[in-house]
Design an enzyme around this catalytic site. Structure first.
Site, PDB file in Angstrom:
ATOM      1  N   ASP A   1       0.825  -1.208   0.000  1.00  0.00           N
ATOM      2  CA  ASP A   1       0.000   0.000   0.000  1.00  0.00           C
ATOM      3  C   ASP A   1       0.867   1.270   0.000  1.00  0.00           C
ATOM      4  OD1 ASP A   1      -2.302   1.426  -0.013  1.00  0.00           O
ATOM      5  OD2 ASP A   1      -2.876   0.995   2.054  1.00  0.00           O
TER       6      ASP A   1
ATOM      7  N   ASN B   1     -10.418  -3.185  -6.602  1.00  0.00           N
ATOM      8  CA  ASN B   1      -9.571  -2.234  -7.346  1.00  0.00           C
ATOM      9  C   ASN B   1     -10.099  -1.876  -8.732  1.00  0.00           C
ATOM     10  OD1 ASN B   1      -6.425  -3.427  -5.921  1.00  0.00           O
ATOM     11  ND2 ASN B   1      -7.687  -1.675  -5.346  1.00  0.00           N
TER      12      ASN B   1
HETATM   13  C1  FPP Z   1      -1.948  -0.001  -3.478  1.00  0.00           C
HETATM   14  O1  FPP Z   1      -1.407   1.304  -3.365  1.00  0.00           O
HETATM   15  C2  FPP Z   1      -1.320  -0.711  -4.600  1.00  0.00           C
HETATM   16  C3  FPP Z   1      -1.971  -1.344  -5.612  1.00  0.00           C
HETATM   17  C4  FPP Z   1      -3.447  -1.413  -5.709  1.00  0.00           C
HETATM   18  C5  FPP Z   1      -1.225  -1.973  -6.724  1.00  0.00           C
HETATM   19  C6  FPP Z   1      -0.060  -2.807  -6.272  1.00  0.00           C
HETATM   20  C7  FPP Z   1       0.675  -3.296  -7.459  1.00  0.00           C
HETATM   21  C8  FPP Z   1       2.027  -3.270  -7.590  1.00  0.00           C
HETATM   22  C9  FPP Z   1       2.960  -2.809  -6.548  1.00  0.00           C
HETATM   23  C10 FPP Z   1       2.633  -3.797  -8.851  1.00  0.00           C
HETATM   24  C11 FPP Z   1       2.958  -5.256  -8.662  1.00  0.00           C
HETATM   25  C12 FPP Z   1       3.486  -5.804  -9.901  1.00  0.00           C
HETATM   26  C13 FPP Z   1       3.436  -7.108 -10.248  1.00  0.00           C
HETATM   27  C14 FPP Z   1       4.106  -7.521 -11.484  1.00  0.00           C
HETATM   28  C15 FPP Z   1       2.731  -8.151  -9.470  1.00  0.00           C
HETATM   29  P1  FPP Z   1      -2.353   2.533  -3.642  1.00  0.00           P
HETATM   30  O2  FPP Z   1      -2.376   2.803  -5.088  1.00  0.00           O
HETATM   31  O3  FPP Z   1      -3.695   2.249  -3.043  1.00  0.00           O
HETATM   32  O4  FPP Z   1      -1.625   3.692  -2.873  1.00  0.00           O
HETATM   33  P2  FPP Z   1      -2.356   4.904  -2.117  1.00  0.00           P
HETATM   34  O5  FPP Z   1      -3.141   4.308  -0.985  1.00  0.00           O
HETATM   35  O6  FPP Z   1      -1.204   5.732  -1.660  1.00  0.00           O
HETATM   36  O7  FPP Z   1      -3.210   5.591  -3.128  1.00  0.00           O
END
Ligand code: FPP
Length: 266
Positions: A30, A78
């Site tokens: 996250d 998501n």
């Molecule tokens: C949450 O942070 C993150 C995600 C929903 C996506 C996670 C995916 C990756 C790290 C890429 C992984 C890659 C592979 C190839 C498996 P957020 O976007 O909710 O962050 P925020 O809360 O700060 O908005």
């Protein structure tokens, strides 16, 4: 991460007990968006850096003798994000798979996906199947990637499958045990010892609700793209300072260990 850090942490740090390293680590990655915002970058830049961090954590887990890493890459919720962000993530998964498959295979990584993959594009599903098939016999580390994953839906699907077996007369309702349910989940009975969630949030967000029943949870304020080997090292120290009792009493565990020791030496 700097190269020097990589070098420093290429072997298990001296202050980590190799006998009590978690066998299975799960991560809720996250804070990608906030990491990017802080730098005046688009959210997708956070996801791109997050993918690099995940790749390094996988290598680190392998280097340090951890048997499985399960990462929450995309939840059933998501899909509600802006289309551009969802599309970017899907393309990122596909690109990473194409780019990293050979390297992961060479390192002995066994790749698996958990979640309802039927909603993903045929091209992504093909890459996923290829990765699973090609790495199926690898034994160095299991890498489970949760995509379009939701724990409640996973449990409901498991219940449906079991109910169908009962309906067909293949098993009796009274034979349904915790083990039966665990075996019908995507994870097939492998529960994490340690769950890490970054970015200061302290909730499970529909991730592995059944499997985390006895898991130690560590919540860290670092945003995922900053979660490097040094942070992981600190998390393992926190984990090893915990007293895992699985519902048992502390004295009972010491007694049990003493009895086991006596039995071994008798
Ligand atoms: C949450 O942070 C993150 C995600 C929903 C996506 C996670 C995916 C990756 C790290 C890429 C992984 C890659 C592979 C190839 C498996 P957020 O976007 O909710 O962050 P925020 O809360 O700060 O908005």
């Amino acid at each position: 991460m700097r190269l020097t850090d990589m070098h420093t942490y290429s072997v298990l740090p001296d202050d980590i007990n190799p006998l009590c390293v978690p066998r299975h680590v799960a991560v809720i990655m996250d804070g990608n968006g906030r990491w990017a915002n802080q730098r005046g970058l688009p959210r997708i830049a956070g996801h791109r850096q997050g993918a690099r961090v995940l790749k390094d954590l996988l290598c680190c887990c392998k280097d340090w003798g951890i048997g499985a890493l399960t990462a929450y890459a995309f939840s059933t919720e998501n899909w509600r994000r802006p289309t551009t962000e969802v599309d970017f993530l899907m393309v990122l998964f596909e690109k990473m798979l194409k780019k990293e498959l050979m390297a992961m295979h060479k390192e002995g990584v066994r790749v698996r996906f958990i979640g309802d993959l039927s909603a993903l594009s045929p091209a992504l599903q093909r890459e996923m199947s290829r990765a699973v098939e090609e790495t199926a016999n690898n034994t160095a580390i299991d890498f489970n990637v949760a995509v379009n994953y939701g724990s409640r839906s996973e449990i409901a699907t498991a219940c449906q499958q079991i109910a169908q077996k009962v309906e067909k007369g293949d098993m009796a309702a009274s034979d349904v045990t915790e083990h039966t349910i665990a075996e019908h989940l995507y994870t097939r009975g492998s529960d994490p010892d340690l769950l890490i969630r970054t970015s200061g949030e302290q909730r499970l967000s529909n991730f592995l609700l059944w499997q985390l029943a006895y898991t130690e949870m560590v919540f860290t304020n670092a945003f995922w793209p900053d979660f490097d080997r040094a942070q992981f090292h600190q998390t393992l120290l926190t984990y090893q300072a915990r007293d895992r009792r699985f519902g048992n009493a502390k004295d009972a565990i010491s007694l049990q260990k003493a009895e086991e020791k006596t039995a071994l030496t008798a």
